[in-house]
Design an enzyme around this catalytic site. Structure first.
Site, mmCIF file in Angstrom:
data_model
loop_
_atom_site.group_PDB
_atom_site.id
_atom_site.type_symbol
_atom_site.label_atom_id
_atom_site.label_comp_id
_atom_site.label_asym_id
_atom_site.label_seq_id
_atom_site.Cartn_x
_atom_site.Cartn_y
_atom_site.Cartn_z
ATOM 1 N N GLY A 209 3.063 2.693 10.665
ATOM 2 C CA GLY A 209 3.797 3.059 10.574
ATOM 3 C C GLY A 209 4.675 3.765 11.850
ATOM 4 O O GLY A 209 5.326 4.288 11.540
ATOM 5 N N LYS B 49 0.023 4.464 -0.343
ATOM 6 C CA LYS B 49 -0.818 5.228 0.264
ATOM 7 C C LYS B 49 -0.444 6.704 -0.523
ATOM 8 O O LYS B 49 -0.545 6.172 -1.685
ATOM 9 C CB LYS B 49 -0.105 5.894 1.660
ATOM 10 N N GLU C 40 -4.595 -5.066 10.219
ATOM 11 C CA GLU C 40 -3.816 -4.082 10.529
ATOM 12 C C GLU C 40 -4.499 -3.362 12.492
ATOM 13 O O GLU C 40 -5.025 -2.408 11.940
ATOM 14 C CB GLU C 40 -4.088 -2.813 9.466
ATOM 15 N N GLU D 202 -6.430 4.690 8.030
ATOM 16 C CA GLU D 202 -6.226 6.084 7.433
ATOM 17 C C GLU D 202 -8.155 6.377 6.963
ATOM 18 O O GLU D 202 -8.377 7.837 7.168
ATOM 19 C CB GLU D 202 -5.358 5.987 7.105
ATOM 20 N N SER E 50 3.939 -2.257 10.253
ATOM 21 C CA SER E 50 5.215 -2.169 10.790
ATOM 22 C C SER E 50 6.264 -2.972 10.020
ATOM 23 O O SER E 50 7.129 -4.101 10.302
ATOM 24 C CB SER E 50 5.716 -1.782 11.650
ATOM 25 N N HIS F 106 -9.419 1.133 4.624
ATOM 26 C CA HIS F 106 -7.658 1.146 5.385
ATOM 27 C C HIS F 106 -7.901 1.719 6.906
ATOM 28 O O HIS F 106 -9.276 3.148 6.685
ATOM 29 C CB HIS F 106 -6.823 1.795 4.284
ATOM 30 N N ASN G 54 1.045 -1.301 0.237
ATOM 31 C CA ASN G 54 0.172 -0.206 0.097
ATOM 32 C C ASN G 54 1.008 0.664 0.396
ATOM 33 O O ASN G 54 0.934 1.510 0.981
ATOM 34 C CB ASN G 54 -0.890 -0.288 1.591
HETATM 35 P P1 13P Z 1 3.571 0.310 7.877
HETATM 36 O O1 13P Z 1 4.002 -0.422 7.140
HETATM 37 O O2 13P Z 1 4.181 1.654 7.161
HETATM 38 O O3 13P Z 1 3.098 0.684 8.605
HETATM 39 O O4 13P Z 1 1.576 0.794 7.351
HETATM 40 C C1 13P Z 1 0.857 -0.151 7.620
HETATM 41 C C2 13P Z 1 -0.520 -0.026 6.271
HETATM 42 O O5 13P Z 1 -0.927 0.792 6.992
HETATM 43 C C3 13P Z 1 -0.913 -1.048 5.490
HETATM 44 O O6 13P Z 1 -1.492 -0.926 4.521
#
Ligand code: 13P
Length: 251
Positions: free
Chosen positions: A172, A13, A166, A98, A211, A96, A11
Site C-alpha cells: 500500500g 481487503k 509480501e 494486516e 504495490s 496476511h 486481495n
Molecule cells: P497493495 O498491492 O495495495 O500494496 O497490497 C498488497 C497486499 O497486501 C496484497 O495482499
C-alpha cells in the site's frame, strides 16, 4: 525445472460492497476471460463471496477468501469455517501481515489455518514478509525464512500450497520491492519449502505482493522464482487488474 502456472490473485481487503464487487468481477471477466495460462483469483470480502462465486461459476476466474478459522464450528463469533467456504472458494489467504499486525495472528495460528484449509480442499495462499525495521537491520532473509517455517509447522499438503512474499514496507505504499529484492526473497521462501519437503520445492508457487501494478509487473514476473502476484490496490481497478492478468498469461 518444474513448470509453474503463474497466479494473479487480487486481495480486495475491506473494500467494495456486494453490488460494486459484482460489477467489478463482471468487468474483470469481460476483459480477461480470453487470457489463458494464468490462474486468476479474486478474494472479495466474505459477505460477497457467495454471490461472486455464483456469478463466476464456470468461468476461468476463481474465488478466494481472505481468512478462515482453524476451528470446525462453535462459539467463535465473527469467524468463518472451512465447511462454510467449501464449494464457494478454491483458495484462502492466510497470515496476511494486516491480520498478523492488527489482529495478533501468530505463525502457529497461521499454520493451523493453512492445514485446516488444505484438508478441506481449499488452497492456502500463505503470506509472510518483513517490516521496514527488519529490512533495515539486514536480517530480512533470516526473518522471512523463520516466519515461513513456523507458519508451515505440521503442514503436509504441498500440492495445494501457494506462498506469498509480501514485505510490509511495500504494501500500500506505492514502493514495491525491486525485482532483485523480490527474487532474492522468493528464493528464500522456496528454500524453506525445499528443507521441509524437498520434492515440492520446484513446483510450489511463490508470489510477490506489495504495490504491484501494470508498470512493474513484467519485471517482477520475469524473475525466475516469482510465480505471480498477490495484489491489493490494483486489484480493485478493472484495467489495472486485467493488465496484470494479461502480463502473466497469454491470449
Ligand atoms: P497493495 O498491492 O495495495 O500494496 O497490497 C498488497 C497486499 O497486501 C496484497 O495482499
Amino acid at each position: 525445472m518444474a513448470e509453474r502456472t503463474p497466479v494473479i490473485a487480487g486481495n480486495w481487503k475491506m473494500n467494495t460492497d456486494v453490488e460494486s464487487g459484482l460489477k467489478l468481477v463482471k468487468k474483470i471477466f469481460e476483459f480477461s476471460e480470453g487470457v489463458s495460462g494464468v490462474d486468476k483469483i479474486v478474494c472479495p470480502p466474505s459477505i460477497a463471496i457467495t454471490s461472486i462465486a455464483q456469478t463466476l461459476a464456470g468461468t476461468s476466474i476463481q474465488v478466494g477468501a481472505q481468512n478462515v478459522s482453524a476451528n470446525d464450528d462453535g462459539a467463535f463469533t465473527g469467524e468463518l469455517s472451512t465447511s462454510m467456504l467449501r464449494g464457494l472458494v478454491s483458495h484462502v489467504i492466510v497470515g496476511h501481515s494486516e491480520r498478523r499486525a492488527m489482529f495478533g495472528e501468530t505463525s502457529d495460528q497461521v499454520a493451523a489455518k493453512a492445514i485446516k484449509a488444505a484438508d478441506a480442499g481449499i488452497s492456502p495462499i500463505l503470506c509472510i514478509g518483513e517490516d521496514l525495521a527488519v529490512r533495515k537491520s539486514g536480517k530480512a532473509a533470516e526473518y522471512v525464512a523463520n516466519q515461513l517455517e513456523e507458519s508451515l509447522t505440521g503442514y503436509s499438503n504441498w500440492d495445494s500450497l501457494i506462498v506469498a512474499y509480501e514485505p510490509v514496507w511495500a504494501i500500500g505504499t506505492g514502493e514495491a520491492a525491486t525485482s532483485e529484492q523480490a527474487q532474492e526473497m522468493t528464493v528464500v521462501c522456496r528454500e524453506v519449502v525445499r528443507k521441509l519437503a524437498p520434492a515440492a520445492a520446484d513446483s510450489v508457487r511463490v508470489l510477490y505482493g506489495g504495490s504491484v501494478n501494470s508498470g512493474n509487473v513484467a519485471e517482477l514476473l520475469a524473475q525466475p522464482d516469482i510465480d505471480g502476484a498477490l495484489v491489493g490496490g490494483a486489484s480493485l481497478k478493472v484495467d489495472e487488474f486485467s493488465k496484470l492478468i494479461a502480463a502473466a498469461g497469454s491470449s
